[in-house]
Design an enzyme around this catalytic site. Structure first.
Site, PDB file in Angstrom:
ATOM      1  N   GLY A  48      42.835   5.892   9.789  1.00  0.00           N
ATOM      2  CA  GLY A  48      42.136   6.669   8.772  1.00  0.00           C
ATOM      3  C   GLY A  48      40.822   6.030   8.377  1.00  0.00           C
ATOM      4  N   THR A  63      39.735   4.781   5.518  1.00  0.00           N
ATOM      5  CA  THR A  63      39.795   3.543   4.738  1.00  0.00           C
ATOM      6  C   THR A  63      40.180   2.370   5.628  1.00  0.00           C
ATOM      7  OG1 THR A  63      40.496   4.852   2.827  1.00  0.00           O
ATOM      8  CG2 THR A  63      40.731   2.477   2.665  1.00  0.00           C
ATOM      9  N   ASP A 103      46.682  -0.675   5.635  1.00  0.00           N
ATOM     10  CA  ASP A 103      46.473   0.750   5.889  1.00  0.00           C
ATOM     11  C   ASP A 103      46.129   1.440   4.578  1.00  0.00           C
ATOM     12  OD1 ASP A 103      46.290   3.111   7.282  1.00  0.00           O
ATOM     13  OD2 ASP A 103      48.388   3.168   7.917  1.00  0.00           O
ATOM     14  N   GLY A 104      45.566   2.620   4.687  1.00  0.00           N
ATOM     15  CA  GLY A 104      45.302   3.447   3.524  1.00  0.00           C
ATOM     16  C   GLY A 104      46.511   4.283   3.171  1.00  0.00           C
ATOM     17  N   LYS A 116      51.780   9.227   3.106  1.00  0.00           N
ATOM     18  CA  LYS A 116      50.881   8.893   4.213  1.00  0.00           C
ATOM     19  C   LYS A 116      51.071   9.912   5.327  1.00  0.00           C
ATOM     20  CE  LYS A 116      50.579   4.768   5.748  1.00  0.00           C
ATOM     21  NZ  LYS A 116      49.131   5.038   5.920  1.00  0.00           N
ATOM     22  N   GLY A 117      50.121   9.918   6.235  1.00  0.00           N
ATOM     23  CA  GLY A 117      50.287  10.717   7.434  1.00  0.00           C
ATOM     24  C   GLY A 117      49.666  12.087   7.407  1.00  0.00           C
ATOM     25  N   ARG A 118      48.832  12.385   6.419  1.00  0.00           N
ATOM     26  CA  ARG A 118      48.165  13.692   6.436  1.00  0.00           C
ATOM     27  C   ARG A 118      47.232  13.821   7.628  1.00  0.00           C
ATOM     28  NH1 ARG A 118      47.023  14.223  -0.107  1.00  0.00           N
ATOM     29  NH2 ARG A 118      49.205  14.614  -0.675  1.00  0.00           N
ATOM     30  N   GLU A 147      52.774   4.823  12.097  1.00  0.00           N
ATOM     31  CA  GLU A 147      52.486   4.029  10.902  1.00  0.00           C
ATOM     32  C   GLU A 147      53.774   3.483  10.301  1.00  0.00           C
ATOM     33  OE1 GLU A 147      48.378   6.161   9.314  1.00  0.00           O
ATOM     34  OE2 GLU A 147      50.311   6.883   8.576  1.00  0.00           O
ATOM     35  N   LYS A 149      43.585   8.137  -5.580  1.00  0.00           N
ATOM     36  CA  LYS A 149      44.857   8.284  -4.864  1.00  0.00           C
ATOM     37  C   LYS A 149      46.071   7.953  -5.739  1.00  0.00           C
ATOM     38  CE  LYS A 149      42.490   9.009  -1.061  1.00  0.00           C
ATOM     39  NZ  LYS A 149      42.348  10.357  -0.484  1.00  0.00           N
TER      40      LYS A 149
END
Length: 258
Positions: free
Chosen positions: A43, A45, A102-103, A115-117, A124, A142
């Site tokens: 992603g 970020t 991770d973001g 997560k995972g959009r 992940e 967020k």
């Protein structure tokens, strides 16, 4: 639970969202030590973290650092940044991942995540779940009162019988006001096609009018018991530290309750 950095000089313009992402990512990279194997997130970020790690590797500040990528895109970006890559396990057994960065799409007060959009939730979760520590990097937009408040919670499903699986997912939330679910599609050459993950699967998007209420782990179990569901995008109890970039340019660290 949290700690904050000093504020920027008075009168400074407020940073953009991308600048906030970069600030949080650079602060997260401070947790990286020489010789570590890292879980490399996916992603916009996480991309800032990859760039920073690459810079430090080239400067000789992080000797022996290597990474396990959570998506094909991250694999490409990490290679470009000069980060040595490793698989998730091999002939010698499971990989030891010291730290994942991770973001996240959403973070609640208990540091549960959505997560995972972007579609990379399975890899992940596999990689970040295998690590000893998981540092999440976000800007303060967020932070949410409940998961599912700002958008979809994704569920990865196998393509075979996907409409049937979608129906079973809807049954889990039968009667819940404001709930809806759909298979994710993308436009290609003016036509709608199914979105396909790196693993060749589809994504069901679940929408909640005011977020998910109730027992998150019970809901997780109900989803994972559905034959055809591979994994979902609720990352429950996995984050050890969340690095939050605030609108005023300060950084707050939130730590998992022991």
């Amino acid at each position: 639970m949290g700690s904050a950095a000093a504020s920027p000089p008075a009168g400074s313009p407020l940073p953009s969202q991308d600048e906030l992402k970069r600030v949080a990512a650079h602060r997260a990279v401070e947790f990286v030590e020489p010789g570590m194997t890292l879980g490399l997130g996916t992603g916009s970020t996480a991309a800032h973290a990859l760039d920073r790690i690459g810079d430090l590797l080239r400067a000789g500040a992080l000797p022996g650092v290597a990474g396990v990528p959570t998506s094909l895109k991250t694999e490409l970006n990490a290679s470009r940044a000069g980060i040595p890559l490793l698989p998730l396990g091999g002939a010698a057994g499971p990989a030891r991942i010291h730290l994942s960065i991770d973001g996240a799409d959403e973070v609640d007060a208990d540091l549960n995540l959505v997560k995972g959009r972007g579609g990379s939730l399975l890899r992940e979760k596999m990689i970040e779940g295998a690590g000893e520590r998981f540092v999440v990097i976000v800007d303060e937009s967020k932070l949410v009162p409940r998961l599912g408040c700002t958008g979809a919670i994704p569920v990865e499903v196998v393509p075979f019988g996907a409409p049937h699986t979608l129906g079973l997912i809807r049954k889990v939330f039968d009667g819940l006001p404001g709930f809806s679910a759909r298979l994710r599609t993308v436009k290609k050459d003016a036509a709608e096609e199914m979105f396909v993950t790196d693993n060749g699967n589809y994504i069901v998007e679940m929408f909640f009018e005011d977020g998910v209420r109730g027992d998150l782990r019970g809901i997780s179990d109900s989803l994972l018991r559905i034959t055809g569901v591979v994994e979902h995008g609720m990352f429950l109890g996995m984050a050890t530290t969340v690095v939050v970039a605030n609108r005023d340019g300060t950084v707050t660290l939130l730590h998992k309750k022991k």
